[in-house]
Structure formats: structure tokens, C-alpha cells
Design a protein around this motif. Sequence first.
Motif, PDB file in Angstrom:
ATOM      1  N   GLY A   1       0.795  -1.213   0.000  1.00 15.01           N
ATOM      2  CA  GLY A   1       0.000   0.000   0.000  1.00 15.01           C
ATOM      3  C   GLY A   1       0.831   1.268   0.000  1.00 15.01           C
ATOM      4  N   ALA A   2       0.141   2.369  -0.183  1.00 20.89           N
ATOM      5  CA  ALA A   2       0.730   3.704  -0.074  1.00 20.89           C
ATOM      6  C   ALA A   2      -0.401   4.628   0.372  1.00 20.89           C
ATOM      7  CB  ALA A   2       1.312   4.156  -1.399  1.00 20.89           C
ATOM      8  N   ILE A   3      -0.028   5.772   0.951  1.00 23.59           N
ATOM      9  CA  ILE A   3      -1.059   6.679   1.443  1.00 23.59           C
ATOM     10  C   ILE A   3      -1.010   8.021   0.724  1.00 23.59           C
ATOM     11  CG2 ILE A   3      -1.321   5.552   3.690  1.00 23.59           C
ATOM     12  CD1 ILE A   3       0.433   7.670   4.925  1.00 23.59           C
ATOM     13  N   PHE A   4      -2.159   8.660   0.719  1.00 26.03           N
ATOM     14  CA  PHE A   4      -2.296   9.972   0.099  1.00 26.03           C
ATOM     15  C   PHE A   4      -3.293  10.786   0.911  1.00 26.03           C
ATOM     16  CE2 PHE A   4      -5.471   7.296  -1.861  1.00 26.03           C
ATOM     17  CZ  PHE A   4      -6.591   8.118  -2.006  1.00 26.03           C
ATOM     18  N   CYS A   5      -3.290  12.077   0.679  1.00 26.06           N
ATOM     19  CA  CYS A   5      -4.178  12.978   1.414  1.00 26.06           C
ATOM     20  C   CYS A   5      -4.889  13.924   0.447  1.00 26.06           C
ATOM     21  CB  CYS A   5      -3.383  13.834   2.407  1.00 26.06           C
ATOM     22  SG  CYS A   5      -2.622  12.954   3.766  1.00 26.06           S
ATOM     23  N   ASP A   6      -5.979  14.477   0.938  1.00 24.18           N
ATOM     24  CA  ASP A   6      -6.661  15.558   0.246  1.00 24.18           C
ATOM     25  C   ASP A   6      -7.509  16.329   1.250  1.00 24.18           C
ATOM     26  OD1 ASP A   6      -9.122  14.175   0.624  1.00 24.18           O
ATOM     27  OD2 ASP A   6      -9.129  13.383  -1.407  1.00 24.18           O
ATOM     28  N   ARG A   7      -8.191  17.354   0.767  1.00 23.05           N
ATOM     29  CA  ARG A   7      -9.065  18.158   1.619  1.00 23.05           C
ATOM     30  C   ARG A   7     -10.455  18.149   0.995  1.00 23.05           C
ATOM     31  NH1 ARG A   7      -7.503  22.701   4.928  1.00 23.05           N
ATOM     32  NH2 ARG A   7      -9.389  23.639   5.777  1.00 23.05           N
ATOM     33  N   ARG A   8     -11.408  17.650   1.750  1.00 26.81           N
ATOM     34  CA  ARG A   8     -12.808  17.645   1.326  1.00 26.81           C
ATOM     35  C   ARG A   8     -13.661  18.034   2.530  1.00 26.81           C
ATOM     36  NH1 ARG A   8      -9.970  16.637  -2.556  1.00 26.81           N
ATOM     37  NH2 ARG A   8     -10.419  15.249  -4.285  1.00 26.81           N
ATOM     38  N   TYR A   9     -14.774  18.699   2.262  1.00 26.64           N
ATOM     39  CA  TYR A   9     -15.700  19.075   3.327  1.00 26.64           C
ATOM     40  C   TYR A   9     -15.006  19.842   4.454  1.00 26.64           C
ATOM     41  CZ  TYR A   9     -18.039  15.425   0.747  1.00 26.64           C
ATOM     42  OH  TYR A   9     -18.554  14.652  -0.269  1.00 26.64           O
ATOM     43  N   ASN A  10     -14.019  20.651   4.059  1.00 26.67           N
ATOM     44  CA  ASN A  10     -13.240  21.452   5.009  1.00 26.67           C
ATOM     45  C   ASN A  10     -12.513  20.597   6.044  1.00 26.67           C
ATOM     46  OD1 ASN A  10     -12.289  24.025   5.486  1.00 26.67           O
ATOM     47  ND2 ASN A  10     -13.759  24.400   7.128  1.00 26.67           N
ATOM     48  N   GLN A  11     -12.150  19.398   5.637  1.00 29.47           N
ATOM     49  CA  GLN A  11     -11.451  18.441   6.508  1.00 29.47           C
ATOM     50  C   GLN A  11     -10.320  17.792   5.713  1.00 29.47           C
ATOM     51  OE1 GLN A  11     -12.454  17.453   9.762  1.00 29.47           O
ATOM     52  NE2 GLN A  11     -10.655  16.170   9.836  1.00 29.47           N
ATOM     53  N   VAL A  12      -9.186  17.540   6.355  1.00 31.20           N
ATOM     54  CA  VAL A  12      -8.074  16.846   5.710  1.00 31.20           C
ATOM     55  C   VAL A  12      -8.233  15.355   5.959  1.00 31.20           C
ATOM     56  CG1 VAL A  12      -5.567  16.553   5.609  1.00 31.20           C
ATOM     57  CG2 VAL A  12      -6.550  18.829   5.985  1.00 31.20           C
ATOM     58  N   PHE A  13      -8.194  14.583   4.887  1.00 32.01           N
ATOM     59  CA  PHE A  13      -8.346  13.138   4.972  1.00 32.01           C
ATOM     60  C   PHE A  13      -7.067  12.435   4.537  1.00 32.01           C
ATOM     61  CE2 PHE A  13     -12.683  14.637   4.489  1.00 32.01           C
ATOM     62  CZ  PHE A  13     -13.368  13.885   5.434  1.00 32.01           C
ATOM     63  N   THR A  14      -6.766  11.327   5.182  1.00 33.50           N
ATOM     64  CA  THR A  14      -5.669  10.447   4.796  1.00 33.50           C
ATOM     65  C   THR A  14      -6.289   9.130   4.357  1.00 33.50           C
ATOM     66  OG1 THR A  14      -4.200  11.467   6.407  1.00 33.50           O
ATOM     67  CG2 THR A  14      -3.553   9.311   5.571  1.00 33.50           C
TER      68      THR A  14
END
Length: 188
Positions: free
Chosen positions: A155-168
Motif C-alpha cells: 500500500g501507499a497513502i495519500f491525502c486531500d481536503r474535502r468538506y473542510n477536513q483533511v483526509f488520509t
Amino acid sequence: MKYNKKELPPAHREELLGVLKARFEKNKPRHQGIEWADVQAKLETDAEKLWSLSEMEKTEGEPDVVGYDQKTGEYLFVDCAAESPKGRRSICYDREALDARKMHKPANSAMDMAADMGIELLTEEQYRTLQQLGKFDTKTSSWIKTPANVRKLGGAIFCDRRYNQVFTYHNGADSYYAARGFRGVLRV
């Protein structure tokens, strides 16, 4: 005059310094307490770091100073483009994942591109710190440095910002998407 691969011609160097200074002045909240003259003085003594910043700029990362490491005396430049840099999308996580793909291989991997540019992928902590300075990756996502125990399992991980929240999130390291790239950090 001939320049080696990781050294910019004088005109390009001056143009890049102008772009970086303008961005620095426009985004002062990202680097409170830091003076451009100090940053420029360090940049002018390291041709290879300037070359790396040029590569970040060329791939549309919009690098800017986001901090200063008191322990090492280094300024931290991070890609501050609103979305994951366009010139670094549609890539898998690393060379192992790229080599493992049998069909429809992407052109490159995030880890290889970062190494070629002389930068490192952001850690999750660095990514979350960046998100405190603005809203980044609201339509895209960015690979981040993946812990060895996750990568060992494929696996590998990534992030983004949705709904004014940072997700991993997680994904197979060999996956790639048109809206996923990576953000880098350069210590100067």
C-alpha cells in the motif's frame, strides 16, 4: 559558458528568484517572522537548491517558504499550488510499484520524480501543517511519504481536503489517477 545539469543559467536564476520573491511577498502569512533577504542569501549560495526550486516551479508546484527549522538553520519550501502540481500527476507511488505493473504503466512514480528533482514527498504531519496555511487539494489528492510497514504490504497513502477536513487514505502503491500527484518539500 556551459552549465552542469543542476545549475541554472544566470538569466533563469534571476527570473526564478523574482518569481519566488513575488510569491513570498504575496503570501506573508505562510512565513511570518521570515525575511526574504535572508532566504535569498541562502539560495544564492546553493545552485543545486535553486535548480530543485526551478523543477518544482516547472511542474507547477508554486513553491513557497512555509517555515524555518531552528535546529538545522534551514528554510522549508513546500509546493503551495492550490491543487496537486499538474506536472506530477498520473503517477504511481514508487519504482517497485511501477515495475510491478504489467499493463497500463504510468510514465513515472512519485518517489522517483521527487528524487530526480532533489526534493522529498511531504509526510502526513507536513501535509496537515500545510493545510493550516490554506485550502489545498480540494479537487485533487497528493501521495505522501508512506510508512515502511504499509508500503511492505503493497500500500501507499495519500491525502486531500474535502468538506473542510483533511483526509488520509490508502491505495495500492501501483495505482495512479489523473487527479493524484505529490507535493514536495525542499530544505534550504
